[in-house]
Enzyme design. Sequence first.
Site, short mmCIF file in Angstrom:
data_model
loop_
_atom_site.label_atom_id
_atom_site.label_comp_id
_atom_site.label_asym_id
_atom_site.label_seq_id
_atom_site.Cartn_x
_atom_site.Cartn_y
_atom_site.Cartn_z
N ILE A 1 -2.46 10.01 21.02
CA ILE A 1 -1.98 10.95 21.61
C ILE A 1 -1.56 10.75 23.18
O ILE A 1 -2.52 10.62 23.70
CB ILE A 1 -3.14 12.26 21.74
CG1 ILE A 1 -3.74 12.60 20.45
CG2 ILE A 1 -2.37 13.46 22.03
CD1 ILE A 1 -4.79 13.58 20.25
N ASP A 2 -0.24 10.86 23.52
CA ASP A 2 0.13 11.01 24.80
C ASP A 2 0.45 12.04 25.50
O ASP A 2 1.10 13.11 25.01
CB ASP A 2 1.34 9.82 24.64
CG ASP A 2 1.79 9.57 26.40
OD1 ASP A 2 0.96 9.62 27.19
OD2 ASP A 2 2.89 10.01 26.76
N GLU B 1 -4.53 2.65 22.98
CA GLU B 1 -5.22 3.17 24.22
C GLU B 1 -6.58 3.44 23.89
O GLU B 1 -7.54 3.19 24.85
CB GLU B 1 -4.67 4.54 24.39
CG GLU B 1 -5.61 5.24 25.70
CD GLU B 1 -4.86 6.48 26.36
OE1 GLU B 1 -4.01 7.10 25.69
OE2 GLU B 1 -5.36 7.05 27.37
N THR C 1 -2.95 13.90 26.41
CA THR C 1 -4.26 14.27 25.80
C THR C 1 -4.51 15.54 26.77
O THR C 1 -5.22 16.72 26.11
CB THR C 1 -5.19 13.45 26.08
OG1 THR C 1 -4.81 12.23 25.28
CG2 THR C 1 -6.44 13.91 25.45
N ASP D 1 0.00 4.73 21.49
CA ASP D 1 -1.00 5.98 22.00
C ASP D 1 -0.93 6.97 20.95
O ASP D 1 -0.18 7.61 20.77
CB ASP D 1 -0.16 6.39 23.21
CG ASP D 1 -1.16 7.23 24.22
OD1 ASP D 1 -2.33 7.71 23.49
OD2 ASP D 1 -0.81 7.65 25.12
N ASP E 1 1.46 4.03 26.93
CA ASP E 1 2.56 5.21 27.35
C ASP E 1 3.93 4.82 27.36
O ASP E 1 4.56 5.87 27.40
CB ASP E 1 1.90 5.71 28.79
CG ASP E 1 0.50 5.78 28.68
OD1 ASP E 1 0.06 6.67 27.93
OD2 ASP E 1 -0.23 5.54 29.78
C1 LIP Z 1 -1.04 10.30 30.13
C2 LIP Z 1 0.38 9.86 30.46
C3 LIP Z 1 0.54 10.80 31.64
C4 LIP Z 1 -0.04 10.04 32.81
C5 LIP Z 1 -1.35 10.00 32.68
C6 LIP Z 1 -1.73 9.22 31.35
P1 LIP Z 1 -2.52 10.20 27.72
O1 LIP Z 1 -1.54 9.64 28.96
O2 LIP Z 1 1.22 10.02 29.39
O3 LIP Z 1 1.88 11.08 32.02
O4 LIP Z 1 0.33 10.50 34.19
O5 LIP Z 1 -1.87 9.04 33.70
O6 LIP Z 1 -1.66 7.90 31.19
O7 LIP Z 1 -4.01 9.85 28.75
O8 LIP Z 1 -2.60 11.37 27.87
O9 LIP Z 1 -2.47 9.31 26.69
#
Ligand code: LIP
Length: 290
Positions: free
Chosen positions: A91-92, A71, A94, A89, A230
């Site tokens: 941190i998914d 990412e 964030t 990713d 993601d």
């Molecule tokens: C997030 C996702 C979240 C989605 C956001 C974003 P991040 O990832 O997991 O569910 O709604 O659009 O992509 O930015 O925390 O890695």
Amino acid sequence: MDVKQLEEIRDHLVSIAHKAGDMITAAHPSTGSSGSKKNSVDLVTETDQAVEKMISTALAEKYPDYSFMGEETYKPGDVLTDAPTFVVDPIDGTTNFVHSFPYACISLGFAVGRVPTVGVVYNPFTRTLYSGIKGHGAFLNETIPLPLNQQPEPLKSLSDCLVCVEYGADRSGNDYAVKTETFTKLCTTKEKGGAMVHSIRSLGSAALNLCGVASGHLDVYWEAGCWAWDVCAGWCILNEAGGIMVDANPGNWEPKIEGRRYLAVRQGAGQKELAEEFWSYVQGKFDVGA
Ligand code: LIP
């Protein structure tokens, strides 16, 4: 690639996930410590970047011939190819991380021929690890098979379901309208033309949402706008737990990893009918991924 090689990759990803988890839980971020990418709600922190660096270095040392998509280093125009690729990713979730809401994870996927083939998803706040290898099952904390209920109830109707959705970072335009109007329709009574689902949840991590559907504590997860990193890992885990992934827009049963529109349905008799029922409540059509 044979199963021994895939198990070795899974084991390496698990050890990287634990290292990344230590970095994340040691970080103590604050809402003031984040920067933003596309807009004020698309957050990134120094921890996201440092964790991705650690992961890409550890993967390149052991697997120098495999590609990497992450990412934080993705550039518009980068494409996922058929080559074996780690799709990561750091941190998914964030936003959750920044707010100390303990629903965030490291999402480590491995795709071959653009098919999710190994997945490791680790929430370091709850120490919950999900993993899966294509054709060889999915597990919680490495030993407990998914779904958690090995005889899942049939999926009779959306009105019996707990549905997960996400608002995402785009807060205007066609796709935002499709989402919010569909959310309303899902919750509205049958008498008023809605699906009257048990409830909806918006938890903030696509990877953990997919693992929730794989586990069976969410029946359905619907989202458009998120990215390959993601979903790649969680998708492998979902499939191995008997769940299916189709397009968030009605009619397409074979979405792509990088398609950015996803509808996941847990294991259980009547999955396809449930996906069709869900599609019948979608208000309009997403532009993203077209
Ligand atoms: C997030 C996702 C979240 C989605 C956001 C974003 P991040 O990832 O997991 O569910 O709604 O659009 O992509 O930015 O925390 O890695």
